[in-house]
Design an enzyme around this catalytic site. Structure first.
Site, short mmCIF file in Angstrom:
data_model
loop_
_atom_site.label_atom_id
_atom_site.label_comp_id
_atom_site.label_asym_id
_atom_site.label_seq_id
_atom_site.Cartn_x
_atom_site.Cartn_y
_atom_site.Cartn_z
N HIS A 1 -21.99 -25.90 -39.62
CA HIS A 1 -22.65 -26.08 -38.32
C HIS A 1 -24.15 -25.86 -38.46
CE1 HIS A 1 -18.62 -24.96 -36.35
NE2 HIS A 1 -18.89 -26.19 -35.96
N ARG B 1 -8.43 -28.24 -33.56
CA ARG B 1 -9.12 -27.48 -32.51
C ARG B 1 -9.27 -28.26 -31.20
NH1 ARG B 1 -14.02 -23.89 -34.36
NH2 ARG B 1 -13.26 -22.91 -32.45
N ARG C 1 -18.66 -32.15 -37.63
CA ARG C 1 -17.96 -31.88 -36.36
C ARG C 1 -18.63 -32.53 -35.16
NH1 ARG C 1 -15.02 -27.05 -37.16
NH2 ARG C 1 -14.23 -27.15 -39.29
N LEU D 1 -9.34 -22.61 -40.40
CA LEU D 1 -9.94 -23.64 -41.26
C LEU D 1 -11.02 -23.02 -42.14
CD1 LEU D 1 -10.62 -26.43 -38.61
CD2 LEU D 1 -8.82 -26.44 -40.35
N CYS E 1 -20.44 -17.60 -33.31
CA CYS E 1 -19.22 -18.35 -32.99
C CYS E 1 -18.24 -17.58 -32.11
CB CYS E 1 -18.44 -18.71 -34.26
SG CYS E 1 -19.31 -18.59 -35.76
N ILE F 1 -13.23 -17.47 -43.04
CA ILE F 1 -12.88 -18.77 -42.46
C ILE F 1 -14.12 -19.40 -41.80
CG2 ILE F 1 -10.37 -18.48 -42.29
CD1 ILE F 1 -10.75 -17.61 -39.38
C1 CIR Z 1 -13.84 -23.81 -38.13
O1 CIR Z 1 -13.90 -24.33 -39.25
O2 CIR Z 1 -13.87 -24.48 -37.09
C2 CIR Z 1 -13.70 -22.30 -38.06
N1 CIR Z 1 -12.91 -21.84 -39.15
C3 CIR Z 1 -15.06 -21.65 -38.08
C4 CIR Z 1 -15.86 -21.99 -36.86
C5 CIR Z 1 -17.18 -21.30 -36.85
N2 CIR Z 1 -17.86 -21.60 -35.65
C6 CIR Z 1 -19.17 -21.60 -35.52
O3 CIR Z 1 -19.90 -21.42 -36.49
N3 CIR Z 1 -19.67 -21.88 -34.33
#
Ligand code: CIR
Length: 261
Positions: free
Chosen positions: A169, A92, A138, A25, A256, A250
């Site tokens: 986030h 997810r 989210r 994503l 993360c 992404i």
């Molecule tokens: C998303 O959009 O969920 C992933 N492409 C990126 C998640 C990044 N996660 C984070 O910053 N904790």
């Protein structure tokens, strides 16, 4: 209050990037990452965690979940327990159940986020005392309420923050440097959420450096932010630079890609 529980760790959980990571994503389009380069950068990230003293539990890739390399969003690990979260992006949802066995192998207590709220781990910043939880696209109020209740039982004071709409986030724009110090963009700090902390601001034009990982004595910082690197070094931090150009395609960064406890 347990001094150091925010950054004195023994273990990290990571998950290998899948080939499908190219479909991860992202906000606003942009090029696919290269699966091969992603794998290389992930390897360097795991090596940096090990060099920081981590025993790393490396989980296998999950091809059906392109974003599953970002393990931080599906669980939250404390010293005494792990909490299986409920990630807010539909693609997810399934990641939460799949992280559970790994948590059970490490923790005698594994809790599930009660209720039906959503919450991504990327929206949670733990200091020794406070649990900053950002509402975002989210993470919703019900997710906040559920996690806040659990974290209070572990001695954290939950703090709710309305994350700026421009941010994926909460931790996209901040990270913990030590028990009393936060690295943050000016944008986020100007909300006033870190009033009881020393705040080091990301240099102008280097807002992308804010997502860091403090693991024991090291601070992992993304490559390409020389002013941030120099600034943090001048404050006495032991900076380790990691190339995150593939995860960045992404919307992923350093925090993360691991669970730390
Ligand atoms: C998303 O959009 O969920 C992933 N492409 C990126 C998640 C990044 N996660 C984070 O910053 N904790």
């Amino acid at each position: 209050m347990l001094v150091g529980r925010s950054h004195k760790f023994k273990t990290a959980i990571t998950r290998l990037p899948s080939i499908s990571v190219v479909q991860g994503l992202r906000d606003g389009g942009g090029p696919d990452p290269s699966a091969e380069n992603f794998m290389q950068q992930h390897g360097a990230y795991v090596a940096a965690l090990k060099a920081s003293g981590a025993r790393v539990l490396e989980l296998p890739a999950l091809e059906e979940f392109p974003d599953s390399v970002f393990v931080e969003d599906s669980a939250l690990c404390l010293k005494e327990a792990a909490i299986v979260l409920r990630p807010g992006a539909p693609s997810r949802f399934g990641e939460a159940a799949l992280i559970r066995p790994a948590l059970e192998s490490q923790f005698s207590k594994v809790l599930d986020l009660p209720g039906d709220g959503f919450l991504d781990g990327g929206d949670v910043l733990l200091s020794d005392e406070d649990a900053f939880i950002g509402l975002s696209a989210r993470t919703n109020q019900a997710g906040f309420d559920a996690l806040a209740t659990i974290l209070a039982t572990f001695g954290y004071s939950p703090v709710k923050i309305e994350t700026l709409a421009s941010i994926l986030h909460f931790k996209t724009e901040c990270g913990l440097l030590d028990s009393k110090t936060i690295f943050s963009t000016e944008n986020l700090a100007s909300i006033g959420c870190f009033e009881n902390y020393q705040v080091i601001l990301t240099p102008e034009g280097e807002e992308g450096a804010a997502n860091i990982v403090r693991f024991n004595d090291n601070v992992l910082v993304s490559q390409g932010y020389p002013k941030s690197e120099a600034l943090l070094k001048s404050h006495g931090y032991n900076v380790v630079v990691i190339d995150t150009s593939e995860p960045a395609k992404i919307d992923g960064g350093l925090s993360c890609m691991s669970l730390r406890f």
